[in-house]
Scaffold this motif. Structure first.
Motif, PDB file in Angstrom:
ATOM      1  N   SER A   1     -25.045 -66.215 -18.290  1.00 20.83           N
ATOM      2  CA  SER A   1     -24.929 -65.632 -19.622  1.00 20.83           C
ATOM      3  C   SER A   1     -23.589 -64.939 -19.773  1.00 20.83           C
ATOM      4  O   SER A   1     -22.938 -65.026 -20.815  1.00 20.83           O
ATOM      5  N   SER A   2     -23.125 -64.254 -18.699  1.00 20.33           N
ATOM      6  CA  SER A   2     -21.828 -63.591 -18.752  1.00 20.33           C
ATOM      7  C   SER A   2     -20.705 -64.607 -18.916  1.00 20.33           C
ATOM      8  O   SER A   2     -19.762 -64.430 -19.704  1.00 20.33           O
ATOM      9  N   GLN A   3     -20.800 -65.718 -18.154  1.00 22.14           N
ATOM     10  CA  GLN A   3     -19.774 -66.767 -18.243  1.00 22.14           C
ATOM     11  C   GLN A   3     -19.781 -67.401 -19.627  1.00 22.14           C
ATOM     12  O   GLN A   3     -18.706 -67.670 -20.207  1.00 22.14           O
ATOM     13  N   LEU A   4     -20.966 -67.689 -20.185  1.00 24.12           N
ATOM     14  CA  LEU A   4     -21.043 -68.281 -21.518  1.00 24.12           C
ATOM     15  C   LEU A   4     -20.453 -67.326 -22.549  1.00 24.12           C
ATOM     16  O   LEU A   4     -19.767 -67.733 -23.511  1.00 24.12           O
ATOM     17  N   GLY A   5     -20.693 -66.044 -22.371  1.00 23.81           N
ATOM     18  CA  GLY A   5     -20.142 -65.056 -23.286  1.00 23.81           C
ATOM     19  C   GLY A   5     -18.623 -65.055 -23.231  1.00 23.81           C
ATOM     20  O   GLY A   5     -17.923 -64.997 -24.243  1.00 23.81           O
ATOM     21  N   ALA A   6     -18.101 -65.116 -21.980  1.00 20.47           N
ATOM     22  CA  ALA A   6     -16.637 -65.144 -21.810  1.00 20.47           C
ATOM     23  C   ALA A   6     -16.056 -66.410 -22.405  1.00 20.47           C
ATOM     24  O   ALA A   6     -14.986 -66.385 -23.058  1.00 20.47           O
TER      25      ALA A   6
END
Length: 322
Positions: A290-295
């Motif tokens: 989720s953090s990577q998708l957000g970035a």
């Protein structure tokens, strides 16, 4: 002139006179008739003063014999052995009793026979030569014995009265009378209290009677309850097999529940040891993704062309060629 005395005639006259006197005495003694007699023995237990040899033997007041001898019994000195000669025609039976009877004021006594109604003849005891007539003490002897006993009793009473009226007992009696007077005065002074005490006692008695009645009622109720409990006990006795069966079923269900609980515990342990760690790792991976998708989303918002050309290269460092 000397008189001639016929000594033979004189001697014959004396002999005839003696015989005549002897016959007269025998006639006076026997009444002019010969009586056949039988010897009997009497053992007297009291004083026989006034009784002599040749004293009369009476049967209900009738002369029936004579006393032949009086002596002390050599076998038992406390007895007087009297031998009598009694007319054979007199009914001396087993119930005949001999007793001394005084003859007026002369001081003499006679043997009086009483009884004779039994048909059984008087037996001869073993070791005795003649039948033995039972002896009964005379009335005067009994009265004398009673007087002696009464005198002894009076002497004992006199001694006890003297002991009772001793100075110490008289003093104690005086003290007792004084105490009784004091007690009487105390009772008179506390008459009202005594009346109240008796009234309370009557009330207490009434209360006890009421309590007794209530106790009887309670006892009857208890008996009825016991009967009911007996009925309930009987019903419980009938239901007990069913209760036992239900208890067995509950026991089996409890065993099943215990096994199911053990299985659940094992499943929970397996869940905690294996499934939950994997779920935790998955959740961490999802958070990273989720953090990577957000970035990535932020990066695309700022430079959408990177979808075509890729991400921008970083600027060259010192000494590097562009």
């Amino acid at each position: 002139m000397e008189s001639k005395v016929n000594y033979t005639a004189v001697g014959l006259f004396v002999v005839l006179l003696a015989a005549l006197l002897g016959g007269l005495g025998w006639w006076l003694a026997t009444g002019g008739k010969q009586v056949a007699t039988r010897p009997y023995l009497i053992y007297a237990t009291d004083n026989v003063s006034g009784l002599k040899t040749d004293s009369n033997v009476l049967y209900r007041g009738v002369t029936v014999g004579k006393v032949a001898s009086i002596e002390i019994d050599p076998k038992n000195p406390s007895l007087i052995r009297i031998k009598v000669e009694i007319d054979r025609s007199v009914p001396v039976r087993s119930d005949t009793v001999a007793q001394l009877s005084p003859l007026g004021v002369t001081g003499l006594s006679a043997v009086n026979l009483i009884g004779g109604a039994s048909p059984t003849p008087l037996p001869t005891p073993p070791g005795e030569p003649d039948p033995v007539i039972p002896y009964k003490p005379s009335v005067f002897t009994q009265i004398e014995g009673g007087i002696n006993d009464a005198a002894i009793t009076l002497a004992r009473i006199s001694q006890r009265v003297d002991a009772l009226l001793s100075p110490a007992n008289v003093q104690a009696f005086s003290t007792t009378v004084h105490n009784l007077q004091a007690l009487t005065a105390t009772l008179a002074a506390n008459q009202n209290n005594i009346n109240a005490m008796f009234a309370n006692a009557r009330q207490t008695s009434a209360n006890l009677a009421q309590m007794s009645a209530e106790g009887d009622a309670l006892m009857r109720q208890s008996q009825a309850l016991v009967k009911q409990l007996g009925g309930v006990s009987e019903q419980l006795g009938k239901v007990m097999p069913q209760i036992s069966a239900a208890a067995s079923s509950v026991t089996r269900a409890g065993n099943t529940t215990t096994a199911f609980t053990n299985t659940g515990i094992q499943a929970m342990a397996q869940l905690q040891n294996r499934t939950l760690p994997e779920v935790d790792a998955l959740m961490r991976n999802l958070q990273q993704l989720s953090s990577q998708l957000g970035a990535l989303t932020e990066s695309l918002k700022s430079n959408p062309s990177q979808l075509l050309y890729g991400p921008a290269l970083p600027p060259p460092g010192p000494g590097e060629q562009p």
